[in-house]
Design a protein around this motif. Structure first.
Motif, PDB file in Angstrom:
ATOM      1  N   LEU A 166       1.964 -55.592 -31.982  1.00 58.69           N
ATOM      2  CA  LEU A 166       2.585 -54.954 -33.142  1.00 58.69           C
ATOM      3  C   LEU A 166       1.886 -55.470 -34.397  1.00 58.69           C
ATOM      4  CD1 LEU A 166       4.841 -53.115 -34.269  1.00 58.69           C
ATOM      5  CD2 LEU A 166       6.312 -55.132 -34.368  1.00 58.69           C
ATOM      6  N   ASN A 167       1.257 -54.577 -35.142  1.00 59.36           N
ATOM      7  CA  ASN A 167       0.540 -54.945 -36.360  1.00 59.36           C
ATOM      8  C   ASN A 167       1.255 -54.389 -37.580  1.00 59.36           C
ATOM      9  OD1 ASN A 167      -1.469 -56.206 -34.865  1.00 59.36           O
ATOM     10  ND2 ASN A 167      -2.801 -54.409 -34.857  1.00 59.36           N
ATOM     11  N   VAL A 168       1.313 -55.196 -38.648  1.00 59.21           N
ATOM     12  CA  VAL A 168       1.899 -54.772 -39.928  1.00 59.21           C
ATOM     13  C   VAL A 168       0.866 -55.054 -41.014  1.00 59.21           C
ATOM     14  CG1 VAL A 168       3.785 -55.014 -41.560  1.00 59.21           C
ATOM     15  CG2 VAL A 168       4.218 -55.325 -39.123  1.00 59.21           C
ATOM     16  N   THR A 169       0.538 -54.022 -41.786  1.00 59.74           N
ATOM     17  CA  THR A 169      -0.468 -54.120 -42.842  1.00 59.74           C
ATOM     18  C   THR A 169       0.146 -53.608 -44.141  1.00 59.74           C
ATOM     19  OG1 THR A 169      -2.105 -53.567 -41.143  1.00 59.74           O
ATOM     20  CG2 THR A 169      -2.859 -53.566 -43.424  1.00 59.74           C
ATOM     21  N   ILE A 170      -0.227 -54.227 -45.258  1.00 61.52           N
ATOM     22  CA  ILE A 170       0.315 -53.813 -46.550  1.00 61.52           C
ATOM     23  C   ILE A 170      -0.779 -53.909 -47.604  1.00 61.52           C
ATOM     24  CG2 ILE A 170       1.152 -56.151 -47.082  1.00 61.52           C
ATOM     25  CD1 ILE A 170       3.497 -54.867 -48.589  1.00 61.52           C
ATOM     26  N   SER A 171      -0.718 -53.026 -48.612  1.00 64.93           N
ATOM     27  CA  SER A 171      -1.668 -53.087 -49.726  1.00 64.93           C
ATOM     28  C   SER A 171      -1.139 -52.233 -50.866  1.00 64.93           C
ATOM     29  CB  SER A 171      -3.046 -52.587 -49.295  1.00 64.93           C
ATOM     30  OG  SER A 171      -3.046 -51.168 -49.174  1.00 64.93           O
ATOM     31  N   PRO A 172      -1.654 -52.415 -52.086  1.00 68.76           N
ATOM     32  CA  PRO A 172      -1.345 -51.465 -53.171  1.00 68.76           C
ATOM     33  C   PRO A 172      -1.855 -50.083 -52.790  1.00 68.76           C
ATOM     34  CG  PRO A 172      -2.410 -53.473 -54.018  1.00 68.76           C
ATOM     35  CD  PRO A 172      -2.546 -53.510 -52.533  1.00 68.76           C
ATOM     36  N   ILE A 173      -1.270 -49.029 -53.370  1.00 68.45           N
ATOM     37  CA  ILE A 173      -1.674 -47.674 -52.962  1.00 68.45           C
ATOM     38  C   ILE A 173      -3.087 -47.357 -53.416  1.00 68.45           C
ATOM     39  CG2 ILE A 173       0.682 -46.804 -52.887  1.00 68.45           C
ATOM     40  CD1 ILE A 173       0.122 -45.443 -55.575  1.00 68.45           C
ATOM     41  N   SER A 174      -3.604 -48.122 -54.364  1.00 66.02           N
ATOM     42  CA  SER A 174      -4.979 -47.882 -54.825  1.00 66.02           C
ATOM     43  C   SER A 174      -6.016 -48.466 -53.872  1.00 66.02           C
ATOM     44  CB  SER A 174      -5.174 -48.499 -56.212  1.00 66.02           C
ATOM     45  OG  SER A 174      -4.895 -49.899 -56.185  1.00 66.02           O
ATOM     46  N   VAL A 175      -5.567 -49.224 -52.869  1.00 65.62           N
ATOM     47  CA  VAL A 175      -6.475 -49.879 -51.927  1.00 65.62           C
ATOM     48  C   VAL A 175      -6.343 -49.205 -50.563  1.00 65.62           C
ATOM     49  CG1 VAL A 175      -7.027 -52.063 -50.771  1.00 65.62           C
ATOM     50  CG2 VAL A 175      -6.304 -52.066 -53.168  1.00 65.62           C
ATOM     51  N   GLU A 180       7.117 -53.768 -59.295  1.00 66.37           N
ATOM     52  CA  GLU A 180       7.440 -52.429 -59.789  1.00 66.37           C
ATOM     53  C   GLU A 180       6.305 -51.432 -59.558  1.00 66.37           C
ATOM     54  OE1 GLU A 180       9.187 -52.361 -63.704  1.00 66.37           O
ATOM     55  OE2 GLU A 180       9.835 -54.441 -63.554  1.00 66.37           O
ATOM     56  N   GLU A 181       5.308 -51.814 -58.743  1.00 69.05           N
ATOM     57  CA  GLU A 181       4.196 -50.920 -58.427  1.00 69.05           C
ATOM     58  C   GLU A 181       4.333 -50.415 -56.989  1.00 69.05           C
ATOM     59  OE1 GLU A 181       2.103 -49.894 -60.566  1.00 69.05           O
ATOM     60  OE2 GLU A 181       2.645 -51.260 -62.205  1.00 69.05           O
ATOM     61  N   PRO A 182       3.945 -49.151 -56.716  1.00 64.84           N
ATOM     62  CA  PRO A 182       4.017 -48.630 -55.341  1.00 64.84           C
ATOM     63  C   PRO A 182       3.058 -49.376 -54.411  1.00 64.84           C
ATOM     64  CG  PRO A 182       3.734 -46.853 -56.953  1.00 64.84           C
ATOM     65  CD  PRO A 182       3.489 -48.130 -57.677  1.00 64.84           C
ATOM     66  N   MET A 183       3.479 -49.588 -53.179  1.00 63.05           N
ATOM     67  CA  MET A 183       2.659 -50.229 -52.162  1.00 63.05           C
ATOM     68  C   MET A 183       2.806 -49.439 -50.861  1.00 63.05           C
ATOM     69  SD  MET A 183       3.657 -54.186 -52.879  1.00 63.05           S
ATOM     70  CE  MET A 183       4.251 -54.558 -54.531  1.00 63.05           C
ATOM     71  N   GLN A 184       1.769 -49.537 -50.021  1.00 66.74           N
ATOM     72  CA  GLN A 184       1.787 -48.806 -48.755  1.00 66.74           C
ATOM     73  C   GLN A 184       1.837 -49.794 -47.595  1.00 66.74           C
ATOM     74  OE1 GLN A 184      -1.266 -45.853 -48.349  1.00 66.74           O
ATOM     75  NE2 GLN A 184      -0.318 -44.904 -46.585  1.00 66.74           N
ATOM     76  N   VAL A 185       2.619 -49.443 -46.575  1.00 68.39           N
ATOM     77  CA  VAL A 185       2.777 -50.275 -45.381  1.00 68.39           C
ATOM     78  C   VAL A 185       2.401 -49.440 -44.154  1.00 68.39           C
ATOM     79  CG1 VAL A 185       4.398 -51.584 -43.955  1.00 68.39           C
ATOM     80  CG2 VAL A 185       4.603 -51.646 -46.442  1.00 68.39           C
ATOM     81  N   TRP A 186       1.613 -50.055 -43.253  1.00 65.35           N
ATOM     82  CA  TRP A 186       1.278 -49.424 -41.984  1.00 65.35           C
ATOM     83  C   TRP A 186       1.850 -50.280 -40.856  1.00 65.35           C
ATOM     84  CZ3 TRP A 186      -1.962 -49.986 -46.079  1.00 65.35           C
ATOM     85  CH2 TRP A 186      -2.594 -48.837 -46.590  1.00 65.35           C
ATOM     86  N   ILE A 187       2.517 -49.649 -39.896  1.00 65.98           N
ATOM     87  CA  ILE A 187       3.075 -50.356 -38.736  1.00 65.98           C
ATOM     88  C   ILE A 187       2.527 -49.669 -37.488  1.00 65.98           C
ATOM     89  CG2 ILE A 187       5.191 -51.023 -37.532  1.00 65.98           C
ATOM     90  CD1 ILE A 187       6.587 -50.635 -40.338  1.00 65.98           C
ATOM     91  N   ASP A 188       1.806 -50.421 -36.660  1.00 68.01           N
ATOM     92  CA  ASP A 188       1.146 -49.851 -35.481  1.00 68.01           C
ATOM     93  C   ASP A 188       1.501 -50.670 -34.250  1.00 68.01           C
ATOM     94  OD1 ASP A 188      -0.671 -47.876 -36.937  1.00 68.01           O
ATOM     95  OD2 ASP A 188      -1.239 -49.754 -37.901  1.00 68.01           O
ATOM     96  N   TYR A 189       2.022 -49.979 -33.237  1.00 66.95           N
ATOM     97  CA  TYR A 189       2.324 -50.647 -31.966  1.00 66.95           C
ATOM     98  C   TYR A 189       1.444 -50.064 -30.870  1.00 66.95           C
ATOM     99  CZ  TYR A 189       4.740 -52.340 -27.806  1.00 66.95           C
ATOM    100  OH  TYR A 189       5.027 -52.942 -26.616  1.00 66.95           O
ATOM    101  N   SER A 190       0.742 -50.949 -30.130  1.00 68.22           N
ATOM    102  CA  SER A 190      -0.115 -50.540 -29.029  1.00 68.22           C
ATOM    103  C   SER A 190       0.544 -50.918 -27.717  1.00 68.22           C
ATOM    104  CB  SER A 190      -1.493 -51.201 -29.154  1.00 68.22           C
ATOM    105  OG  SER A 190      -2.262 -50.980 -27.991  1.00 68.22           O
ATOM    106  N   ASN A 191       0.822 -49.920 -26.875  1.00 66.24           N
ATOM    107  CA  ASN A 191       1.437 -50.206 -25.591  1.00 66.24           C
ATOM    108  C   ASN A 191       0.509 -50.972 -24.649  1.00 66.24           C
ATOM    109  OD1 ASN A 191       3.194 -50.041 -23.274  1.00 66.24           O
ATOM    110  ND2 ASN A 191       1.929 -48.329 -22.573  1.00 66.24           N
TER     111      ASN A 191
END
Length: 684
Positions: A225-234, A209-220
């Motif tokens: 393809l990288n996927v990163t996740i963390s709490p929004i405080s991090v 029930e806490e917000p989290m942030q996800v980053w998705i980065d693709y390098s041609n």
């Protein structure tokens, strides 16, 4: 009229047109600025909160008044999509390679009950908006049973999955996965984020029930393809959770849409997206965390606050109303009286108040009665706040110590998460009664579908095959895939319930026993249902996964034959297993198949399923397969052993047949099981 006059008149006519075009260009530029879309390119955007006009929505998706994208709501078995309206040009037309791109978003999952999530959500790249034909529940609103896994889908999805689904090879019920054209992830990992200070990954609960942030980065250049996740405080961790080498050129088309998809399944869950950014050929802009909309307040029940309110109300009532009214209130409180003892605090299973369940079922009337069994009566109900349909089982349990052990088993069982197990939502206890709260299964029990003559339609062969496979998958999870071994001890048709899509779900864990992997099960008194009990259980009293396999074998024969385990034949009781075995030996196996199928089945498939049933119900425990082997038989990854034409060595379960086969070797004990590539159940 002179030439100069004509030119002047023509200029006067063009001036209003030019002014009108200027106003339209200005308006277009203003719209672009307001919506966060660059005026020169549509390949970058940033949403710190959303407006209804900015996204394409379908299903139950909506924009809340404060700017949240809410993909699912209090509607069960529905899906929601929220897509960026403008298509993205993701490919370099000169060489066919996908451009480098980056996106990030903030999400939150708010389940109705703590740590019990729906089916999750996903960020999607798709050729179309809305994903037409997609189904909710286990398909996350992305695919359906026909197109799941097809290369023609051209769909890339990053799933945040909160349900374990063995059908798609899920690793657990709390993971992040990279999906290409289907829900069997190319790469997946338990939800966690890397902490530089300690040099390892910390676990994350997607249903916290806490917000989290996800980053998705693709390098041609690197095709990475990288996927990163963390709490929004991090801040963004230095190491991604997933780093997959993949060339997206065959998946991504020239023009694609991007957005979010979700489905709550049968458990009410709200999936929110708070903010989102995207950029082509660069790093997605950082979101402004202070500008993101707030999540709804959590609904916590405070027992202390409730107690104070009721005591205060009691004082007011005592002062202001008559003694008869006070007596009425006392009687009313006694009606809902319940006790919470200290040992119950050790169990985290959700406890409902008796009053909640009394109101949900409208007082447990006969018209809401779903069924009566050896362990209690089951009533249909609806939780008033969420409108979730539930089934409430009332069980008398007078022994205090017995109740404590029983609730301990409930606490363990409530942690089980599998699509082919009936989900236990919680319990309530009042005096000598325990009430178990389950998700409601609209199509009732399999037992009723098999034997009730009032049913308008009979189960088709494909439906029966699907139910057998589903129950097998659920049993494999209990025996091998959960953190402890669970022996169900009461597998039978009446304990298999059918959801709205006729999926079979194994329920009623009132007799189940749990023990750790590698340990021996304890000797207990023999429980179960006559006809399903393995012969060695009556001698040793030790319930094992093998005794569950025996009952499952009987269950298979019951579903195929449409007959109960103990049949009446010429005033004698005949075991279904013996009858099928004799029919096999006499070469009349079609005679055992349920006549209501009307020949609408593939005989080779039926014979294969009957073989599995006879193999599982072998009286020699060592001759029975494990549930993993059963699933491999059903999936076509293992071939079944050869069965003699006379049926000898398949199974024996009565003294007469034991004498008849006493000199026979039990051929299945030493049978050779080898791999084969063909799948006899392809398409199911």
């Amino acid at each position: 009229m002179s030439t100069s006059d004509a030119e002047f008149e023509l200029l006067n006519k063009k001036i209003p047109i030019l002014l009108h075009m200027e106003r339209k260009l200005s308006l277009l530029l203003m719209v672009c600025l307001l919506t966060g879309i660059s005026a020169t390119t549509y390949d970058e955007f940033t949403y710190n909160g959303f407006q209804r006009s900015e996204l394409y929505l379908d299903g139950v998706a909506e924009i809340t008044p404060n700017g949240l994208l809410r993909l699912t709501n209090a509607t069960r078995n529905q899906q929601g999509h929220g897509f960026h309206k403008v298509p993205l040009h993701l490919k370099n037309t000169s060489d066919g390679n996908v451009y480098t791109f980056s996106t990030c978003f903030v999400f939150a999952v708010l389940p109705e009950y703590s740590d019990v999530g729906g089916d999750g959500l996903a960020l999607v790249l798709s050729p179309t908006r809305g994903l037409p034909g997609a189904l909710p529940k286990q398909y996350l609103g992305l695919f359906n049973s026909t197109n799941n896994g097809n290369s023609s889908n051209h769909v890339l999805a990053i799933e945040l999955d909160t349900v374990y689904n063995r059908e798609f090879g899920d690793i657990d019920s709390n993971h992040v996965g990279i999906d290409i054209n289907g829900l069997r992830s190319k790469d997946a990992a338990p939800a966690s984020y890397f902490t530089e200070k300690i040099g390892k990954f910390n676990n994350l609960s997607l249903t916290s029930e806490e917000p989290m942030q996800v980053w998705i980065d693709y390098s041609n250049p690197e095709k990475q393809l990288n996927v990163t996740i963390s709490p929004i405080s991090v801040p963004k961790p230095s190491r991604p959770l997933l780093s997959s080498s993949i060339n997206l050129s065959s998946v991504i088309l020239d023009t694609m849409y991007t957005g979010f998809s979700s489905s709550p399944g049968s458990i009410l869950t709200s999936h929110y997206v708070l903010g989102w950014s995207f950029k082509m050929n660069g790093q997605a802009p950082a979101l402004n965390m202070s500008s993101l909309p707030s999540l709804p307040l959590k609904k916590h029940r405070s027992k202390l606050t409730s107690l104070i309110v009721w005591l205060s109300l009691g004082v007011v009532v005592f002062i202001t109303i008559t003694a008869s009214s006070i007596a009425y209130i006392i009687r009313r409180k006694a009606r809902y009286a319940e006790v919470l003892e200290e040992w119950e605090l050790e169990n985290r299973t959700h406890r409902f108040s008796y009053k909640e369940l009394f109101k949900a079922t409208k007082g447990f009337p006969e018209k809401n009665l779903l069924g009566v069994g050896g362990f209690g009566r089951v009533y249909k109900g609806e939780l008033p706040t969420s409108k979730t349909e539930i089934a409430v089982k009332r069980i008398s349990h007078d022994s205090k110590q017995g109740t404590r052990e029983f609730v301990g088993e409930i606490a363990s069982s409530s942690e089980l998460r599998h699509r082919n197990l009936v989900h236990l939502l919680g319990y309530s206890r009042r005096k000598g009664e325990v009430l178990l709260v389950y998700e409601f299964m609209p199509n009732g029990s399999l037992d009723k579908r098999l034997y009730d003559a009032n049913m308008p339609t009979t189960l088709s062969w494909s439906q029966r095959l699907k139910i057998i496979r589903g129950v097998a998958s659920g049993l494999l999870y209990l025996h091998e895939d959960w953190e402890q071994i669970v022996v169900h001890r009461d597998i039978k048709a009446s304990n298999v319930l059918l959801d709205s899509e006729m999926n079979g779900k194994l329920g009623d864990f009132g007799l189940s026993k749990l023990y750790d992997h590698g340990s021996d099960p304890q000797i207990t008194h023999v429980v179960g249902t006559f006809g399903y009990i393995a012969p060695e259980l009556t001698k040793t009293g030790r319930a094992t996964t093998s005794t569950d396999v025996f009952a499952f074998g009987v269950f298979i024969l019951e579903v195929v034959c449409g007959r109960r385990p103990i049949m009446q034949q010429e005033s004698l009781d005949l075991h279904l297993v013996d009858w099928v075995r004799r029919s096999w030996r006499n070469g009349v196996i079609p005679e055992v198949i349920d006549a209501r199928l009307g020949g609408d089945y593939h005989l080779g498939e039926v014979e294969m399923i009957l073989k599995i049933g006879l193999l599982c119900s072998n009286p020699v425990p060592a001759a029975r397969p494990t549930m993993r082997q059963v699933m491999q038989f059903l999936d076509g990854h293992l071939s079944l052993p050869q069965v003699p034409n006379d049926g000898r060595g398949i199974t024996i379960s009565s003294p007469e047949l034991a004498e008849e086969l006493e000199e026979s070797e039990v051929s299945l004990v030493n049978c050779s099981i080898h791999r084969q590539r063909a799948n006899p159940l392809e398409g199911f």
